[in-house]
Design an enzyme around this catalytic site. Structure first.
Site, PDB file in Angstrom:
ATOM      1  N   GLY A  23       0.836  -1.207   0.000  1.00  0.00           N
ATOM      2  CA  GLY A  23       0.000   0.000   0.000  1.00  0.00           C
ATOM      3  C   GLY A  23       0.869   1.256   0.000  1.00  0.00           C
ATOM      4  N   ARG A  43       0.565  -4.967  -4.902  1.00  0.00           N
ATOM      5  CA  ARG A  43       0.746  -6.044  -3.927  1.00  0.00           C
ATOM      6  C   ARG A  43       0.980  -7.320  -4.723  1.00  0.00           C
ATOM      7  NH1 ARG A  43      -0.725  -4.176   1.135  1.00  0.00           N
ATOM      8  NH2 ARG A  43      -2.265  -2.505   1.244  1.00  0.00           N
ATOM      9  N   ASP A 102       6.032  -5.460   5.519  1.00  0.00           N
ATOM     10  CA  ASP A 102       6.461  -6.845   5.741  1.00  0.00           C
ATOM     11  C   ASP A 102       6.267  -7.730   4.508  1.00  0.00           C
ATOM     12  OD1 ASP A 102       3.776  -6.591   6.128  1.00  0.00           O
ATOM     13  OD2 ASP A 102       3.689  -7.760   7.984  1.00  0.00           O
ATOM     14  N   THR A 159       4.920   1.367   6.302  1.00  0.00           N
ATOM     15  CA  THR A 159       3.523   0.959   6.449  1.00  0.00           C
ATOM     16  C   THR A 159       2.780   2.064   7.173  1.00  0.00           C
ATOM     17  OG1 THR A 159       1.999  -0.397   7.738  1.00  0.00           O
ATOM     18  CG2 THR A 159       4.276  -0.525   8.380  1.00  0.00           C
ATOM     19  N   ASP A 194       0.266   1.739   8.822  1.00  0.00           N
ATOM     20  CA  ASP A 194      -0.205   1.221  10.116  1.00  0.00           C
ATOM     21  C   ASP A 194       0.841   1.378  11.217  1.00  0.00           C
ATOM     22  OD1 ASP A 194      -2.453   0.529   8.733  1.00  0.00           O
ATOM     23  OD2 ASP A 194      -2.200  -1.637   8.909  1.00  0.00           O
ATOM     24  N   ASP A 218       3.241  -0.542  12.116  1.00  0.00           N
ATOM     25  CA  ASP A 218       3.315  -1.729  12.974  1.00  0.00           C
ATOM     26  C   ASP A 218       4.467  -2.668  12.621  1.00  0.00           C
ATOM     27  OD1 ASP A 218       2.395  -2.687  10.570  1.00  0.00           O
ATOM     28  OD2 ASP A 218       0.611  -3.673  11.364  1.00  0.00           O
ATOM     29  N   ARG A 246      -4.784  -2.541  10.563  1.00  0.00           N
ATOM     30  CA  ARG A 246      -5.234  -3.922  10.352  1.00  0.00           C
ATOM     31  C   ARG A 246      -5.001  -4.798  11.596  1.00  0.00           C
ATOM     32  NH1 ARG A 246      -6.057  -7.447   6.397  1.00  0.00           N
ATOM     33  NH2 ARG A 246      -6.239  -5.748   4.917  1.00  0.00           N
TER      34      ARG A 246
HETATM   35  O1  F6P Z   1      -1.459  -2.319   5.320  1.00  0.00           O
HETATM   36  C1  F6P Z   1      -1.746  -0.976   5.312  1.00  0.00           C
HETATM   37  C2  F6P Z   1      -3.188  -0.749   4.957  1.00  0.00           C
HETATM   38  O2  F6P Z   1      -3.378   0.626   4.757  1.00  0.00           O
HETATM   39  C3  F6P Z   1      -4.180  -1.289   5.981  1.00  0.00           C
HETATM   40  O3  F6P Z   1      -4.422  -0.423   7.039  1.00  0.00           O
HETATM   41  C4  F6P Z   1      -5.390  -1.513   5.124  1.00  0.00           C
HETATM   42  O4  F6P Z   1      -6.168  -2.549   5.627  1.00  0.00           O
HETATM   43  C5  F6P Z   1      -4.817  -1.908   3.819  1.00  0.00           C
HETATM   44  O5  F6P Z   1      -3.533  -1.380   3.750  1.00  0.00           O
HETATM   45  C6  F6P Z   1      -5.623  -1.414   2.644  1.00  0.00           C
HETATM   46  O6  F6P Z   1      -4.990  -1.842   1.504  1.00  0.00           O
HETATM   47  P1  F6P Z   1      -5.511  -1.590   0.026  1.00  0.00           P
HETATM   48  O7  F6P Z   1      -5.269  -0.165  -0.282  1.00  0.00           O
HETATM   49  O8  F6P Z   1      -4.682  -2.505  -0.807  1.00  0.00           O
HETATM   50  O9  F6P Z   1      -6.962  -1.937   0.034  1.00  0.00           O
END
Ligand code: F6P
Length: 344
Positions: free
Chosen positions: A10, A72, A103, A125, A127, A129, A171
């Site tokens: 992301g 991804r 990760d 990230t 998040d 985390d 998440r």
């Molecule tokens: O992993 C980071 C994150 O922003 C999460 O908080 C969220 O669930 C996910 O990515 C959303 O990803 P995407 O933009 O691929 O839907």
């Protein structure tokens, strides 16, 4: 040296600042050449590249997103994927590859490192985390956006005597929720680290209403869940790393709060707003420090390492250590939030 760069997973504000810093220092200080892979590991598999120069990385410091775009792409799930990546890195005559990602992205980098590839990682990230580092760039921007949203929600909630539940990203860890909740003065903060105690949330809301305030704000992380329930998802859809698409816990909570308290309750999901747009000055600084440190590591031939922030210092750790486990919100912050609430 010839150095490859990719951004995976992301996006988040600050990716361009990392690219710019690595490329500028590499060219101006070390005399490097840079190859950018388009859309993360997909670009490596497809050998889809663009040169990164002083010109092409000029004027991008303040821009969100990533000029290299991202995806991804789980190389490990593709038959012969790792071998294909090694071939493409060799075909581009690269001495090193800088992998900017979380990760999932670093997990692929680690698989390549085990086969002898010269990767250096930069942690990313929204998040916040990733274990091993005290902070990821982009997080500060996300919290600023979410806190501004919570400030705005206060006035409209108050005007209508409403409860508003604000769903933020997070998440497996509630860093955005807890920081936004505390900075924005939310009345309850709910994180993936603890099952949601809906009784307690409703008591907090009622307490406020019984003590003069006719509105409340609840901040919830997308990954938080009610006891014995699954996380709220969008039709159970999963990405190639097996992550289910989370969304909707805010709406579930709003319905439950309204049912139990009788107060009109609405929900707002901030979603990708938190990941878009211009990075804060803090994130530009952190991203620039990471990019600069990454190209230094390349020249020190410290491959298989990840640049990290420890306290106020930039240092590096084995990349494989960072992907081993999630850094969750500690009891100290959860206690801080609790200490600001009435005992109900
Ligand atoms: O992993 C980071 C994150 O922003 C999460 O908080 C969220 O669930 C996910 O990515 C959303 O990803 P995407 O933009 O691929 O839907």
């Amino acid at each position: 040296m010839r150095v490859g760069v990719l951004t995976g997973g992301g996006d988040c504000p600050g990716l361009n600042a990392v690219i710019r810093a690595a490329v500028r220092k590499g060219i101006l200080h070390y005399g490097d050449e840079f190859v950018g892979f388009i859309e993360g590991w997909r670009g490596v598999l497809d050998n889809n590249t663009r040169p990164l120069t002083l010109e092409s990385t000029s004027g991008i410091l303040h821009l969100g997103g990533t000029i290299l775009r991202t995806s991804r792409t789980n190389v490990r799930k593709i038959e012969g994927g790792i071998e294909k990546c090694l071939e493409v890195l060799a075909a581009n005559k690269l001495d090193a590859l800088i992998t900017i990602g979380g990760d999932d992205t670093q997990g692929v980098a680690n698989a390549l490192i085990e086969k002898g590839a010269h990767c250096v990682g930069v942690p990313k990230t929204i998040d916040n985390d990733l274990s091993g580092t005290d902070a990821c760039f982009g997080f500060d921007t996300a919290v600023s956006i979410a806190t501004e949203a919570v400030d705005r929600l206060h006035s409209t909630a108050e005007a209508h005597n409403r409860v508003i539940v604000c769903e933020v990203m997070g998440r497996d860890a509630g860093w955005i929720a807890i920081t936004t909740g505390i900075a924005g003065g939310a009345d309850a903060v709910l994180v993936p680290e603890k099952p949601i105690d809906i009784e307690e949330v409703c008591k907090l809301v009622k307490y406020r209403h019984d003590h003069g305030k006719k509105f409340s704000i609840v901040v919830v992380a997308e990954g938080a869940k009610l006891p014995d329930a699954e996380q709220a998802t969008v039709g159970g859809k999963v990405d190639s790393f097996g992550h289910v698409r989370l969304s909707g816990i805010g709406a579930v909570l709003a319905e439950e709060i309204e049912k139990r308290t009788g107060y009109e309750t609405r929900s707002v999901n901030l979603g990708h707003t938190q990941r878009g747009g211009t990075p804060t000055a803090y994130d530009r600084m952190l991203a620039t420090r990471y990019g600069s440190a990454a190209i230094d590591l390349v020249h020190q031939k410290k491959f298989g390492r990840l640049v990290v922030l420890r306290g106020t210092e930039i240092t590096d750790i084995p990349l494989k250590d960072a992907i081993a486990k999630t850094r969750t919100v500690g009891e100290d912050l959860l206690e801080l939030a609790k200490g600001l609430q009435p005992k109900v």
